[in-house]
Design an enzyme around this catalytic site. Structure first.
Site, PDB file in Angstrom:
ATOM      1  N   ARG A  93      -2.720   2.505  -9.085  1.00 56.74           N
ATOM      2  CA  ARG A  93      -1.967   3.763  -9.228  1.00 56.74           C
ATOM      3  C   ARG A  93      -2.334   4.482 -10.526  1.00 56.74           C
ATOM      4  O   ARG A  93      -2.333   5.711 -10.571  1.00 56.74           O
ATOM      5  CB  ARG A  93      -0.466   3.485  -9.201  1.00 56.74           C
ATOM      6  N   GLY A 141       6.580   5.306   1.811  1.00 57.13           N
ATOM      7  CA  GLY A 141       7.666   6.113   2.378  1.00 57.13           C
ATOM      8  C   GLY A 141       7.287   7.589   2.476  1.00 57.13           C
ATOM      9  O   GLY A 141       7.579   8.250   3.477  1.00 57.13           O
ATOM     10  N   GLY A 147       1.155  -0.594   3.603  1.00 57.64           N
ATOM     11  CA  GLY A 147       0.637  -1.700   2.788  1.00 57.64           C
ATOM     12  C   GLY A 147      -0.303  -2.631   3.525  1.00 57.64           C
ATOM     13  O   GLY A 147      -1.389  -2.933   3.039  1.00 57.64           O
TER      14      GLY A 147
END
Ligand code: AMP
Length: 398
Positions: free
Chosen positions: A38, A377, A354
């Protein structure tokens, strides 16, 4: 949903203080980052702003400190990792209240091209309630707002949507890429558009299936949720995963797909096990003949072939969710075969979730996918056709 949003390249940033919302919600073990993808994903936007001479103020959440200062949720490890990647010190403003004396002084002292990081925005209880006082404090630090946190774009928080009402707001490269691939696939896909949905629960994906039935040419269902669809066809599914309250709904979705001319595929055979255990005894059986006491844990070889054939010649593929219990080697073959088929299809491929992303990465196919979505999400809500508040709040392109 309007996907035509201004990006960092559409706004003057030189010499300006730019607040950037990133998703630095990285996994930590004993204070050490165990996966920094990330952070890496945020670098293009940060580097662009540095090169353009902006004064960069980064912010993010990390974990769930629940509105209180808790040192174990500090972004200090992220500041250190960013400093390494950027080759320049990224100072952390160590204010328990996030926007405090340190943050203000540090922001005031920024030179063009400098980068600083605020503490975990979820140290403030107002953040997740999108309350105005914290929004104003954040906005007071900067002149421009860049949202590059796709993973939280489905949340209306102070640092995702709130600040966008006080500052000119644009997206960073990461959100721009998500919008371009997922928005493109939904609004104007290269056809045929094939969607493959898997994972445990029908109830988690009803919104996605419903939205995609209106857009897809082919819809493929695998994973644990497929058994609820089989049940709606009166198949005996043994002890396979079943959401009894979704059987009727599953039947309706299949009928709806048929009425709309959408090819709807569910597994024709399965690898079934006696117990929910990695090393359980297993066999391959047809979908309509799952024996009592056995549970479907992966799609079977005929289904692998059926799904791979359906992917051949696709223009666009959207894939979210595993075809079986892919965490276990004995039941990973179906997910692996789909990953291969998607990679070989030559289609514009968009992968989310995932387990599907893990399969693609494990096989070394990441580079063969057009886009790997960074938000769980948020990706699902995007595919449901919902407006994501963190994106809706940004300025539209003229
Ligand atoms: P999701 O989070 O909805 O994408 O679901 C992922 C989870 O679904 C993984 O942990 C898988 O192990 C699980 N799963 C996939 N197929 C099955 C199955 N046939 N039976 C039980 N669990 C499954």
């Amino acid at each position: 949903m309007n996907y035509n949003k201004k990006s960092v390249e559409d706004i003057e940033v030189a010499g300006k203080k730019v607040l950037v919302r990133c998703d630095f919600n990285v996994p930590l073990k004993d204070g050490v980052i165990t996966n920094d993808k990330r952070i890496v994903a945020a670098l293009p936007t940060i580097k662009y702003l540095m090169e353009k001479g902006a004064k960069v103020i980064l912010c993010s959440h990390l974990g769930r400190p629940k509105g209180e200062y808790k040192p174990e949720f500090s972004l200090a490890p992220v500041a250190a990792r960013l400093s390494e990647y950027l080759g320049k010190e990224v100072k952390l403003a160590q204010d328990p209240e996030v926007v405090g004396e340190n943050a203000r002084a540090m922001a005031a002292a920024l030179e063009n091209g400098d980068v600083m990081l605020l503490e975990n925005v979820r140290y403030r209880k107002e953040e997740t309630k999108n309350e105005e006082n914290f929004t104003k404090e954040l906005a007071s630090l900067a002149e421009v707002f860049v949202n590059d946190a796709f993973g939280t774009a489905h949340r209306a928080h102070c640092s995702t949507t709130g600040v966008a009402s006080y500052l000119p707001a644009v997206c960073g490269y990461l959100i721009e890429k998500e919008i371009s691939f997922m928005g493109g696939a939904l609004a104007n896909p290269k056809r045929p558009l094939v969607a493959i949905l898997g994972g445990a629960k029908v109830s988690d994906k009803i919104g996605v299936i419903t939205n995609l039935i209106d857009k897809c040419d082919t819809l493929i269902i695998g994973g644990g949720m497929a058994y609820t669809f089989m049940k709606s066809l009166d198949y005996s599914i043994g002890t396979s995963l079943l959401e009894a309250d979704q059987v009727e709904n599953a039947g309706k979705m299949m009928a709806d797909a048929k009425a709309k001319g959408v090819k709807f595929l569910i597994p024709v055979d399965n690898k079934v096990g006696l117990e929910f255990d990695e090393n359980t005894e297993s066999q391959i059986v047809e979908s309509c003949k799952i024996p009592d006491g056995w549970m479907g844990l992966d799609i079977g070889p005929k289904t692998q072939e059926l799904f791979a054939d359906a992917l051949k010649g696709a223009g666009t593929v959207i894939w979210n969710g595993p075809m079986g219990v892919s965490e276990w080697d004995n039941f990973a073959a179906g997910t692996i075969s789909v990953a291969k088929a998607v990679a070989e299809s030559g289609a514009i491929s968009i992968v989310g979730g995932g387990d599907s992303v893990a399969a693609v990465t494990k096989l070394g196919y990441s580079d063969r996918m057009s886009h790997i979505s960074t938000g769980g999400g948020a990706s699902l809500e995007f595919l449901e056709g919902k407006e994501l508040p963190g994106i809706a709040a940004l300025m539209d392109k003229e």
